[in-house]
Design a protein around this motif. Structure first.
Motif, PDB file in Angstrom:
ATOM      1  N   VAL A  38       0.721  -1.138  -0.075  1.00  0.00           N
ATOM      2  CA  VAL A  38       0.165   0.080   0.022  1.00  0.00           C
ATOM      3  C   VAL A  38       0.827   1.103   0.002  1.00  0.00           C
ATOM      4  O   VAL A  38       1.749   1.502   0.862  1.00  0.00           O
ATOM      5  N   VAL A  39       0.470   2.166  -0.875  1.00  0.00           N
ATOM      6  CA  VAL A  39       1.394   3.142  -1.163  1.00  0.00           C
ATOM      7  C   VAL A  39       0.698   4.518  -1.039  1.00  0.00           C
ATOM      8  O   VAL A  39      -0.493   4.636  -1.774  1.00  0.00           O
ATOM      9  N   ALA A  40       1.007   5.550  -0.143  1.00  0.00           N
ATOM     10  CA  ALA A  40       0.266   6.783  -0.012  1.00  0.00           C
ATOM     11  C   ALA A  40       0.842   7.684   0.457  1.00  0.00           C
ATOM     12  O   ALA A  40       2.284   7.753   0.820  1.00  0.00           O
ATOM     13  N   ALA A  41       0.520   9.269   0.304  1.00  0.00           N
ATOM     14  CA  ALA A  41       1.016  10.127   0.764  1.00  0.00           C
ATOM     15  C   ALA A  41       1.173  10.499   2.459  1.00  0.00           C
ATOM     16  O   ALA A  41       1.909  10.887   3.003  1.00  0.00           O
ATOM     17  N   THR A  42      -0.215  10.134   2.843  1.00  0.00           N
ATOM     18  CA  THR A  42      -0.357  10.334   4.313  1.00  0.00           C
ATOM     19  C   THR A  42      -0.937   9.107   4.647  1.00  0.00           C
ATOM     20  O   THR A  42      -1.596   8.317   4.266  1.00  0.00           O
ATOM     21  N   GLY A  43      -1.150   9.039   6.177  1.00  0.00           N
ATOM     22  CA  GLY A  43      -1.885   7.847   6.777  1.00  0.00           C
ATOM     23  C   GLY A  43      -0.777   7.031   7.485  1.00  0.00           C
ATOM     24  O   GLY A  43       0.468   7.372   7.865  1.00  0.00           O
ATOM     25  N   THR A  44      -1.213   5.585   7.291  1.00  0.00           N
ATOM     26  CA  THR A  44      -0.385   4.512   7.609  1.00  0.00           C
ATOM     27  C   THR A  44      -0.041   3.546   6.450  1.00  0.00           C
ATOM     28  O   THR A  44      -0.383   2.424   6.586  1.00  0.00           O
ATOM     29  N   PRO A  45       0.383   4.091   5.334  1.00  0.00           N
ATOM     30  CA  PRO A  45       0.990   3.015   4.315  1.00  0.00           C
ATOM     31  C   PRO A  45       2.045   2.339   4.379  1.00  0.00           C
ATOM     32  O   PRO A  45       2.821   2.470   5.635  1.00  0.00           O
ATOM     33  N   ASP A  46       2.014   1.054   3.652  1.00  0.00           N
ATOM     34  CA  ASP A  46       3.444   0.441   3.748  1.00  0.00           C
ATOM     35  C   ASP A  46       4.605   1.096   3.214  1.00  0.00           C
ATOM     36  O   ASP A  46       5.794   1.086   3.746  1.00  0.00           O
ATOM     37  N   VAL A  47       4.250   1.931   2.348  1.00  0.00           N
ATOM     38  CA  VAL A  47       5.546   2.851   1.650  1.00  0.00           C
ATOM     39  C   VAL A  47       4.801   4.287   1.653  1.00  0.00           C
ATOM     40  O   VAL A  47       3.837   4.514   0.995  1.00  0.00           O
ATOM     41  N   ARG A  48       5.544   5.270   1.967  1.00  0.00           N
ATOM     42  CA  ARG A  48       4.997   6.812   2.145  1.00  0.00           C
ATOM     43  C   ARG A  48       5.699   7.274   0.723  1.00  0.00           C
ATOM     44  O   ARG A  48       7.024   7.669   0.977  1.00  0.00           O
ATOM     45  N   ILE A  49       4.728   7.851  -0.245  1.00  0.00           N
ATOM     46  CA  ILE A  49       5.518   8.613  -1.455  1.00  0.00           C
ATOM     47  C   ILE A  49       4.597  10.009  -1.302  1.00  0.00           C
ATOM     48  O   ILE A  49       3.366  10.096  -1.646  1.00  0.00           O
ATOM     49  N   ASP A  50       5.404  11.022  -1.107  1.00  0.00           N
ATOM     50  CA  ASP A  50       4.791  12.364  -0.878  1.00  0.00           C
ATOM     51  C   ASP A  50       4.106  12.773  -2.317  1.00  0.00           C
ATOM     52  O   ASP A  50       3.259  13.838  -2.224  1.00  0.00           O
ATOM     53  N   LEU A  51       4.657  12.596  -3.439  1.00  0.00           N
ATOM     54  CA  LEU A  51       3.943  13.106  -4.645  1.00  0.00           C
ATOM     55  C   LEU A  51       2.535  12.669  -4.851  1.00  0.00           C
ATOM     56  O   LEU A  51       2.093  13.146  -5.840  1.00  0.00           O
ATOM     57  N   LEU A  52       2.072  11.822  -4.116  1.00  0.00           N
ATOM     58  CA  LEU A  52       0.760  11.350  -4.280  1.00  0.00           C
ATOM     59  C   LEU A  52      -0.053  12.398  -3.457  1.00  0.00           C
ATOM     60  O   LEU A  52      -1.461  12.241  -3.519  1.00  0.00           O
ATOM     61  N   GLY A  53       0.447  13.429  -2.815  1.00  0.00           N
ATOM     62  CA  GLY A  53      -0.291  14.112  -2.121  1.00  0.00           C
ATOM     63  C   GLY A  53      -0.338  15.532  -2.529  1.00  0.00           C
ATOM     64  O   GLY A  53       0.430  15.859  -3.631  1.00  0.00           O
ATOM     65  N   PRO A  54      -0.820  16.483  -2.037  1.00  0.00           N
ATOM     66  CA  PRO A  54      -0.866  17.932  -2.479  1.00  0.00           C
ATOM     67  C   PRO A  54       0.375  18.836  -2.186  1.00  0.00           C
ATOM     68  O   PRO A  54       0.471  19.847  -2.914  1.00  0.00           O
ATOM     69  N   ARG A  55       1.175  18.323  -1.605  1.00  0.00           N
ATOM     70  CA  ARG A  55       2.479  19.112  -1.278  1.00  0.00           C
ATOM     71  C   ARG A  55       3.380  18.761  -2.431  1.00  0.00           C
ATOM     72  O   ARG A  55       3.669  17.703  -2.944  1.00  0.00           O
ATOM     73  N   PRO A  56       4.367  19.695  -2.846  1.00  0.00           N
ATOM     74  CA  PRO A  56       5.513  19.441  -3.798  1.00  0.00           C
ATOM     75  C   PRO A  56       6.288  18.110  -3.260  1.00  0.00           C
ATOM     76  O   PRO A  56       6.584  18.137  -2.147  1.00  0.00           O
ATOM     77  N   ALA A  57       6.782  17.319  -4.174  1.00  0.00           N
ATOM     78  CA  ALA A  57       7.739  16.252  -3.674  1.00  0.00           C
ATOM     79  C   ALA A  57       9.202  16.607  -3.571  1.00  0.00           C
ATOM     80  O   ALA A  57       9.686  17.475  -3.865  1.00  0.00           O
ATOM     81  N   ASP A  58       9.661  15.752  -2.376  1.00  0.00           N
ATOM     82  CA  ASP A  58      10.979  15.959  -2.422  1.00  0.00           C
ATOM     83  C   ASP A  58      11.768  15.370  -3.709  1.00  0.00           C
ATOM     84  O   ASP A  58      11.389  14.621  -4.487  1.00  0.00           O
ATOM     85  N   PRO A  59      13.072  15.965  -3.909  1.00  0.00           N
ATOM     86  CA  PRO A  59      13.610  15.673  -5.149  1.00  0.00           C
ATOM     87  C   PRO A  59      13.881  14.051  -5.470  1.00  0.00           C
ATOM     88  O   PRO A  59      13.952  13.546  -6.607  1.00  0.00           O
ATOM     89  N   GLY A  60      14.049  13.298  -4.233  1.00  0.00           N
ATOM     90  CA  GLY A  60      14.294  12.137  -4.707  1.00  0.00           C
ATOM     91  C   GLY A  60      13.186  11.022  -4.784  1.00  0.00           C
ATOM     92  O   GLY A  60      13.355   9.958  -4.987  1.00  0.00           O
TER      93      GLY A  60
END
Length: 351
Positions: A38-60
């Motif tokens: 499970v991949v998501a920007a917020t909450g309790t996913p297995d993997v957190r990927i911030d580009l799935l949310g409203p904020r600009p993603a980190d470079p990596g």
């Protein structure tokens, strides 16, 4: 070989409808021996990927996302490609998903919402399969040139029993109090003023389970402050199972819903429901579920005075037959097989 499936959403592990369905789909896929991440920007996913949310993603982040995709046999995207929300990375996400085996799960009908839907949205691809949860949604997507399969939201047929008396004690209620549960968050289309009015007419305690969102905080404070009946807001430390156990009536007068889980949840917990006036609810009625409309407060009051449990038995039977895991999981796996047949790499994804 175990297939790896990415379940992708803006948030995971929360009480909102999308997060709840993500968890249910994950359980079904794991029951079919798939490796689910499970991949998501917020909450309790297995993997957190911030580009799935409203904020600009980190470079990596883009590189981490692409590594995840390259290691996956199937990607299931929940609602991110449905509504034109504030998602800066959306064009990039669509580009990285093009040509891959993807199920695009739409929890809402974009054209139902007041915000204009831009041309070319929702996106499509020859290798993708679109899934909706109602025939009304299927027809709406077809009108816009997108073929979609119907997989209704699914439910455990025997929900966890909550502690009714303990929950009511935490709410400061006794056995004689009529508790009217509104199991949702507060936004305009949830029609909180109507729900409060119904609780007032029933002489019950109004309980709104979720928080205010989308700038509705001020309006909600005014509505609750002006109520002529007792009000409870928020779950606190209680679970939704305990909330349903504690409730005597479920109120759900939404004007628009993508599906409307409380109609099924009320049936499974054997509670009478009043509301269900939104368009998709007609499909629940067509399958046989019965409830009280918002104009039928008097009829509900009479039913509460002399409960006819045949209504509750009937609704539970309909809910189990149409929306239980056993009824819906085969439909989900049919879509997974359809995506497998679309893959261009022989034997890469086998179900």
């Amino acid at each position: 070989m175990t297939e790896r499936v990415l379940l992708v959403a803006r948030s995971a592990g929360g009480p909102d409808g999308v997060s709840v369905e993500v968890a249910k789909w994950a359980a079904v896929l794991r029951d079919h021996a798939m490796d689910v991440v499970v991949v998501a920007a917020t909450g309790t996913p297995d993997v957190r990927i911030d580009l799935l949310g409203p904020r600009p993603a980190d470079p990596g982040t883009p590189r981490r996302w692409e590594v995840l995709l390259d290691g996956a046999d199937l990607v299931i995207v929940h609602n991110i490609l449905t509504l034109p929300l504030d998602l800066p990375a959306l064009p990039y996400l669509v580009g990285t998903l093009a040509g891959r085996a993807v199920i695009v799960h739409h929890h809402d009908i974009p054209w139902d919402r007041p915000r204009p839907v831009p041309p070319g949205f929702p996106p499509d691809d020859d290798r993708w399969c679109h899934v909706v949860n109602s025939h009304r949604a299927m027809a709406a997507f077809a009108e816009h040139g997108i073929r979609a399969a119907v997989v209704p939201n699914l439910f455990e047929p025997d929900p966890v029993a909550g502690d009714r008396h303990g929950a009511r004690r935490q709410l400061g209620l006794d056995d004689a109090d009529l508790l009217v549960l509104h199991p949702t968050r507060a936004i305009p289309r949830k029609e909180v003023p109507t729900a409060v009015r119904i609780a007032e007419e029933l002489g019950g305690v109004y309980w709104l389970a979720g928080p205010a969102e989308d700038g509705y905080d001020g309006r909600l404070r005014r509505v609750l402050a002006s109520a002529s009946t007792r009000v409870r807001h928020g779950l606190g430390r209680l679970t939704m199972a305990e909330a349903y156990a504690a409730a005597d009536v479920i109120v759900y007068p939404s004007s628009i819903e993508g599906f409307g889980n409380p109609l099924v949840e009320a049936a499974l917990w054997r509670k009478p429901l009043i509301g269900g006036d939104y368009p998709v609810a007609a499909e629940f009625a067509a399958r046989g579920l019965r409830w009280f409309r918002t104009s039928e407060v008097g009829e509900l009051r009479a039913w509460l005075a002399r409960p006819d449990h045949r209504l509750l038995d009937h609704n539970r039977e309909i809910a189990v037959r149409n929306f239980s895991v056993g009824a819906v999981a085969p439909l989900l796996m049919d879509v997974v097989r359809e995506v497998a047949e679309k893959t261009r790499t022989p034997n890469r994804f086998v179900v």
